[in-house]
Design a protein around this motif. Sequence first.
Motif, PDB file in Angstrom:
ATOM      1  N   THR A   1       3.907 -10.935   5.241  1.00 20.18           N
ATOM      2  CA  THR A   1       4.351 -12.243   5.765  1.00 20.18           C
ATOM      3  C   THR A   1       5.550 -12.735   4.980  1.00 20.18           C
ATOM      4  O   THR A   1       6.507 -13.242   5.558  1.00 20.18           O
ATOM      5  N   GLU A   2       5.513 -12.552   3.645  1.00 19.26           N
ATOM      6  CA  GLU A   2       6.660 -12.975   2.823  1.00 19.26           C
ATOM      7  C   GLU A   2       7.908 -12.221   3.255  1.00 19.26           C
ATOM      8  O   GLU A   2       8.958 -12.794   3.430  1.00 19.26           O
ATOM      9  N   GLY A   3       7.733 -10.920   3.467  1.00 17.94           N
ATOM     10  CA  GLY A   3       8.872 -10.064   3.801  1.00 17.94           C
ATOM     11  C   GLY A   3       9.521 -10.440   5.133  1.00 17.94           C
ATOM     12  O   GLY A   3      10.721 -10.301   5.311  1.00 17.94           O
ATOM     13  N   SER A   4       8.674 -10.951   6.076  1.00 22.19           N
ATOM     14  CA  SER A   4       9.231 -11.226   7.405  1.00 22.19           C
ATOM     15  C   SER A   4       9.880 -12.604   7.487  1.00 22.19           C
ATOM     16  O   SER A   4      10.493 -12.932   8.475  1.00 22.19           O
TER      17      SER A   4
ATOM     18  N   ASP B   1       0.393  -4.961  -6.888  1.00 21.58           N
ATOM     19  CA  ASP B   1       1.654  -5.403  -6.287  1.00 21.58           C
ATOM     20  C   ASP B   1       2.747  -4.365  -6.514  1.00 21.58           C
ATOM     21  O   ASP B   1       3.540  -4.081  -5.610  1.00 21.58           O
ATOM     22  N   ALA B   2       2.766  -3.783  -7.696  1.00 18.25           N
ATOM     23  CA  ALA B   2       3.795  -2.781  -7.996  1.00 18.25           C
ATOM     24  C   ALA B   2       3.663  -1.595  -7.049  1.00 18.25           C
ATOM     25  O   ALA B   2       4.653  -1.109  -6.494  1.00 18.25           O
ATOM     26  N   ALA B   3       2.415  -1.185  -6.816  1.00 14.64           N
ATOM     27  CA  ALA B   3       2.198  -0.053  -5.910  1.00 14.64           C
ATOM     28  C   ALA B   3       2.626  -0.426  -4.493  1.00 14.64           C
ATOM     29  O   ALA B   3       3.236   0.381  -3.779  1.00 14.64           O
ATOM     30  N   ILE B   4       2.298  -1.653  -4.079  1.00 18.23           N
ATOM     31  CA  ILE B   4       2.665  -2.103  -2.727  1.00 18.23           C
ATOM     32  C   ILE B   4       4.185  -2.091  -2.569  1.00 18.23           C
ATOM     33  O   ILE B   4       4.720  -1.619  -1.550  1.00 18.23           O
ATOM     34  N   GLU B   5       4.897  -2.586  -3.598  1.00 17.02           N
ATOM     35  CA  GLU B   5       6.360  -2.624  -3.502  1.00 17.02           C
ATOM     36  C   GLU B   5       6.939  -1.211  -3.354  1.00 17.02           C
ATOM     37  O   GLU B   5       7.852  -0.982  -2.563  1.00 17.02           O
ATOM     38  N   GLN B   6       6.352  -0.284  -4.100  1.00 18.76           N
ATOM     39  CA  GLN B   6       6.838   1.105  -3.988  1.00 18.76           C
ATOM     40  C   GLN B   6       6.642   1.642  -2.570  1.00 18.76           C
ATOM     41  O   GLN B   6       7.522   2.288  -2.016  1.00 18.76           O
ATOM     42  N   VAL B   7       5.474   1.356  -2.019  1.00 17.93           N
ATOM     43  CA  VAL B   7       5.191   1.862  -0.676  1.00 17.93           C
ATOM     44  C   VAL B   7       6.120   1.210   0.339  1.00 17.93           C
ATOM     45  O   VAL B   7       6.670   1.880   1.217  1.00 17.93           O
TER      46      VAL B   7
ATOM     47  N   ARG C   1      -1.543   4.330   2.155  1.00 17.82           N
ATOM     48  CA  ARG C   1      -0.449   4.786   1.273  1.00 17.82           C
ATOM     49  C   ARG C   1      -0.571   4.154  -0.105  1.00 17.82           C
ATOM     50  O   ARG C   1      -0.367   4.814  -1.122  1.00 17.82           O
ATOM     51  N   VAL C   2      -0.920   2.860  -0.118  1.00 13.24           N
ATOM     52  CA  VAL C   2      -1.036   2.167  -1.414  1.00 13.24           C
ATOM     53  C   VAL C   2      -2.211   2.761  -2.213  1.00 13.24           C
ATOM     54  O   VAL C   2      -2.101   3.014  -3.414  1.00 13.24           O
ATOM     55  N   LEU C   3      -3.314   3.010  -1.524  1.00 10.43           N
ATOM     56  CA  LEU C   3      -4.470   3.603  -2.214  1.00 10.43           C
ATOM     57  C   LEU C   3      -4.088   4.967  -2.785  1.00 10.43           C
ATOM     58  O   LEU C   3      -4.425   5.307  -3.918  1.00 10.43           O
ATOM     59  N   ALA C   4      -3.354   5.736  -1.991  1.00 12.91           N
ATOM     60  CA  ALA C   4      -2.936   7.061  -2.459  1.00 12.91           C
ATOM     61  C   ALA C   4      -2.038   6.918  -3.689  1.00 12.91           C
ATOM     62  O   ALA C   4      -2.138   7.684  -4.653  1.00 12.91           O
ATOM     63  N   GLN C   5      -1.166   5.923  -3.646  1.00 12.34           N
ATOM     64  CA  GLN C   5      -0.254   5.655  -4.758  1.00 12.34           C
ATOM     65  C   GLN C   5      -1.039   5.414  -6.067  1.00 12.34           C
ATOM     66  O   GLN C   5      -0.592   5.774  -7.139  1.00 12.34           O
ATOM     67  N   THR C   6      -2.251   4.817  -5.931  1.00  9.34           N
ATOM     68  CA  THR C   6      -3.069   4.559  -7.138  1.00  9.34           C
ATOM     69  C   THR C   6      -4.142   5.630  -7.308  1.00  9.34           C
ATOM     70  O   THR C   6      -5.136   5.428  -7.998  1.00  9.34           O
TER      71      THR C   6
END
Length: 487
Positions: free
Chosen positions: A483-486, A424-430, A460-465
Amino acid sequence: MYQSFIGLEVHIHLLTKSKVFCSCKSSFGDEPNTNVCPVCMGYPGVLPRLSREALRMGCIVARALNCTIPKQTWFERKQYFYPDMTKNYQISQFASPLGQRGYLDIEGRGIKKRVRIHECHLEEDAGKMIHSGTVSLLDYNRAGVPLLEIVTEPDMETGEEAELFIQQLRRMLRYLEVCDGNMEEGSLRADANVSINLPGKGLGRKVEIKNLNSSRFVKLGLTYEIARQSALLDAGKTVIQETRLWNENRDETAPMRSKENAHDYRYFPEPDLPIFEPDSAFLESLTLGELPAARLARFIAEYGLTYEQADLITEEKQCADYFEKAVSAAHPLEKTTAAPLVAQWILSDLKHLLAQESLELNQINQGRLRAERLGSIVALIAQGTVSQKSAKQIIEHIRKEDRDPRAIIRDYGLEQISDLGQIDAAIEQVIAAEQATLAELRRTENDKRKRNLKAFLVGRVLAQTEGRADPKIVTARLNIHLTEGSE
Ligand code: ADP
Ligand code: ZN
Ligand code: MG
């Protein structure tokens, strides 16, 4: 339409250390005329002495081709004059070939056929003539190298069938370790005989295409020849019985000579060699092991491989051995779970690696990337310990450091990340960095575009990790975030 008949005469160099009638070294590529002695140079008065190893290898092939090995087998002199054969006769077999009336079943590429084997017989190879400008040079290193000639019945009908026969015979000979099958170096050479006739009329008048040094040329030469003969018959002409040569630059056959008959050779029993009567100890020593056709069928039945996978993996015995070792090292995975994964690795990454560094599989097998290590990597991927991406890094490290996968994973922190908090942390960064992408994703109505944008974000998330996050979890979590974001 005509019916066609194809029979092959295949000559193979047996992998004995010495020549068949003397103790000279039997090897390819040495300085000319360094492996010679009075026997293989055909000096008057010398006596041949039969190599037991050549006889054993010949009989192994006879067995593998389902031939009968006669109670007595002997040699004849086949008389003809040619500068590459100083005795003016070749020691060969005529009346009692060491293998008689067998067959080879060929299967693949839509072909399934039993090709009967007329015989296989042992003989000596001649020297080699090298034509250079206005002179001809002679190298007798090859004179006396053991040759086994395998003669089929005219049971094949197309160039493709003959090509498959050669390929499957070659694979079998390599499994038996009696011939290296190197057609370019001449260790396996084929003469192809072909005739055509109106259906039901039996064999036609045959043409022999000599010295085909690749299985592809066998196919091309025969296909060309069948078309040439058909055109002759269509035009009301007849086929001349002759020997032709395949011209690989012009993709056609051309006449070489009209064929001699067996009686021209004045065969008579070789008086200097005794009759060989194989005893039970000799016959029992002819062990075959598992032949490639059986191994291919077993790989499909036992490991659940597809025909294509099994065919590629059993092409080389060492590859098949490597595969089986890797699968059994992939515990605790079930065989049928591990096998397709191991097969994929071998057929993609490993093949690549071998080609890249022109390595042989046995070097890899005994070396750093041995089967046991590939097996454990496959198990670690399947269990979710490492990602597919990290596995490639692990292989790179193994090749440099020669250590076990687990040690490398530990030292480089390559375990797959399945921890939701970290993902989740990586996703938020992306998401924070890719606002423009997100905006487009909300705007677009095009499904394909949507999928591409999402795939981009997962990437991008995979690259982040650093490729360590589990892509399935990343995709699922990203969908939730979006979905949460929208909302
Ligand atoms: P030769 O005496 O000319 O060497 P063989 O009878 O020994 O001929 O056969 C040599 C090869 O030619 C074998 O593989 C055989 O199957 C094949 N062959 C013989 N006759 C024909 C034919 N009429 N058409 C096609 N192939 C043939
Ligand atoms: Zn010699
Ligand atoms: Mg013949």
